[in-house]
Design a protein around this motif. Structure first.
Motif, PDB file in Angstrom:
ATOM      1  N   ILE A  91      18.160  37.563  37.818  1.00 22.34           N
ATOM      2  CA  ILE A  91      17.354  38.161  36.839  1.00 22.34           C
ATOM      3  C   ILE A  91      18.055  38.008  35.388  1.00 22.34           C
ATOM      4  O   ILE A  91      17.459  37.720  34.592  1.00 22.34           O
ATOM      5  N   GLN A  92      19.316  38.464  35.482  1.00 20.90           N
ATOM      6  CA  GLN A  92      20.071  38.278  34.419  1.00 20.90           C
ATOM      7  C   GLN A  92      20.214  36.824  33.680  1.00 20.90           C
ATOM      8  O   GLN A  92      20.172  36.861  32.415  1.00 20.90           O
ATOM      9  N   PHE A  93      20.341  35.860  34.807  1.00 13.83           N
ATOM     10  CA  PHE A  93      20.347  34.650  34.396  1.00 13.83           C
ATOM     11  C   PHE A  93      19.122  33.960  33.965  1.00 13.83           C
ATOM     12  O   PHE A  93      19.066  32.731  33.718  1.00 13.83           O
ATOM     13  N   GLY A  94      17.856  34.756  34.128  1.00 16.57           N
ATOM     14  CA  GLY A  94      16.625  33.930  33.981  1.00 16.57           C
ATOM     15  C   GLY A  94      16.145  33.023  35.031  1.00 16.57           C
ATOM     16  O   GLY A  94      15.112  32.255  34.607  1.00 16.57           O
ATOM     17  N   ILE A  95      16.634  33.218  36.158  1.00 15.93           N
ATOM     18  CA  ILE A  95      16.009  32.862  37.350  1.00 15.93           C
ATOM     19  C   ILE A  95      15.830  33.606  38.411  1.00 15.93           C
ATOM     20  O   ILE A  95      16.337  33.491  39.524  1.00 15.93           O
ATOM     21  N   PRO A  96      14.752  34.630  38.208  1.00 16.25           N
ATOM     22  CA  PRO A  96      14.588  35.424  39.319  1.00 16.25           C
ATOM     23  C   PRO A  96      13.978  34.948  40.331  1.00 16.25           C
ATOM     24  O   PRO A  96      14.256  35.449  41.657  1.00 16.25           O
ATOM     25  N   ALA A  97      13.078  34.076  40.356  1.00 17.63           N
ATOM     26  CA  ALA A  97      12.206  33.577  41.581  1.00 17.63           C
ATOM     27  C   ALA A  97      13.189  32.480  42.603  1.00 17.63           C
ATOM     28  O   ALA A  97      13.170  32.871  43.680  1.00 17.63           O
ATOM     29  N   GLU A  98      14.171  31.917  41.756  1.00 24.09           N
ATOM     30  CA  GLU A  98      15.238  31.351  42.658  1.00 24.09           C
ATOM     31  C   GLU A  98      15.958  32.200  43.392  1.00 24.09           C
ATOM     32  O   GLU A  98      16.421  31.814  44.408  1.00 24.09           O
ATOM     33  N   SER A  99      16.612  33.188  42.752  1.00 23.67           N
ATOM     34  CA  SER A  99      17.275  34.034  43.151  1.00 23.67           C
ATOM     35  C   SER A  99      16.882  34.981  44.654  1.00 23.67           C
ATOM     36  O   SER A  99      17.418  35.083  45.675  1.00 23.67           O
ATOM     37  N   ILE A 100      15.555  35.329  44.219  1.00 24.13           N
ATOM     38  CA  ILE A 100      14.657  35.859  45.437  1.00 24.13           C
ATOM     39  C   ILE A 100      14.521  35.135  46.408  1.00 24.13           C
ATOM     40  O   ILE A 100      14.570  35.426  47.621  1.00 24.13           O
ATOM     41  N   GLU A 101      14.480  33.744  46.231  1.00 19.13           N
ATOM     42  CA  GLU A 101      14.166  32.830  47.313  1.00 19.13           C
ATOM     43  C   GLU A 101      15.418  32.581  48.258  1.00 19.13           C
ATOM     44  O   GLU A 101      15.163  32.468  49.411  1.00 19.13           O
ATOM     45  N   LEU A 102      16.480  32.651  47.517  1.00 14.57           N
ATOM     46  CA  LEU A 102      17.610  32.524  48.057  1.00 14.57           C
ATOM     47  C   LEU A 102      18.292  33.836  49.089  1.00 14.57           C
ATOM     48  O   LEU A 102      18.849  33.767  50.082  1.00 14.57           O
ATOM     49  N   ALA A 103      17.796  34.962  48.348  1.00  9.86           N
ATOM     50  CA  ALA A 103      18.075  36.002  48.950  1.00  9.86           C
ATOM     51  C   ALA A 103      17.013  36.275  50.445  1.00  9.86           C
ATOM     52  O   ALA A 103      17.541  36.996  51.184  1.00  9.86           O
ATOM     53  N   GLY A 104      15.897  35.889  50.369  1.00  5.74           N
ATOM     54  CA  GLY A 104      14.867  35.784  51.365  1.00  5.74           C
ATOM     55  C   GLY A 104      15.399  34.913  52.640  1.00  5.74           C
ATOM     56  O   GLY A 104      15.015  35.260  53.376  1.00  5.74           O
TER      57      GLY A 104
END
Length: 151
Positions: free
Chosen positions: A138-151
């Motif tokens: 979220i801080q780096f402006g890539i929330p969708a990608e980080s959520i996908e990686l976390a899921g």
């Protein structure tokens, strides 16, 4: 695992209390046979009477962070030390160090405040490392990608 400060699934013997519980009603409520896949000698030699409590077997990072969030200014260490099976003070201190190095709290002790990343992880209610991944995404402006990686 106390040495690595991580949760691990390792093969261990169950406790005698667990073995009795797993037998269920057989022999207690009515006649029956229990077939176990270990010998009586293994039961007597390797099985502890009872298993250590969960608070003694796992890192306390998420417990401390959640308590810190719920209790605001109250010291978490005192509460943990008042538990029926209180964890070692060194385990509590190690968890504070881990939370501080992960940027979830501002100081590595009971005086530390929860950071914005720590508040996000508590609100998400997921594993701390995955929550940190989402928060940094979220801080780096890539929330969708980080959520996908976390899921």
């Amino acid at each position: 695992n106390k040495s690595s400060h991580r949760q691990q699934l390792i093969p261990t013997w169950i406790s005698r209390a667990s073995a009795t519980q797993r037998a269920g009603r057989t022999g207690r409520v009515r006649c029956g046979n229990v077939y176990r896949l270990y010998s009586r000698d293994a039961y007597n030699e390797y099985f502890a009477s009872f298993e250590a409590g969960e608070i003694l077997r796992s890192p306390l990072d998420s417990v401390i962070l959640n308590l810190r969030d719920m209790l605001n200014d109250e010291p978490v260490t005192e509460i943990l030390l008042e538990c029926l099976e209180a964890p070692d003070l060194s385990t509590i201190e190690r968890s504070f160090q881990s939370l501080h190095s992960s940027h979830f709290i501002s100081r590595p002790d009971d005086e530390g405040e929860i950071t914005s990343l720590g508040k996000l992880v508590v609100a998400l209610g997921i594993d701390l490392k995955l929550g940190a991944l989402v928060g940094l995404g979220i801080q780096f402006g890539i929330p969708a990608e980080s959520i996908e990686l976390a899921g």
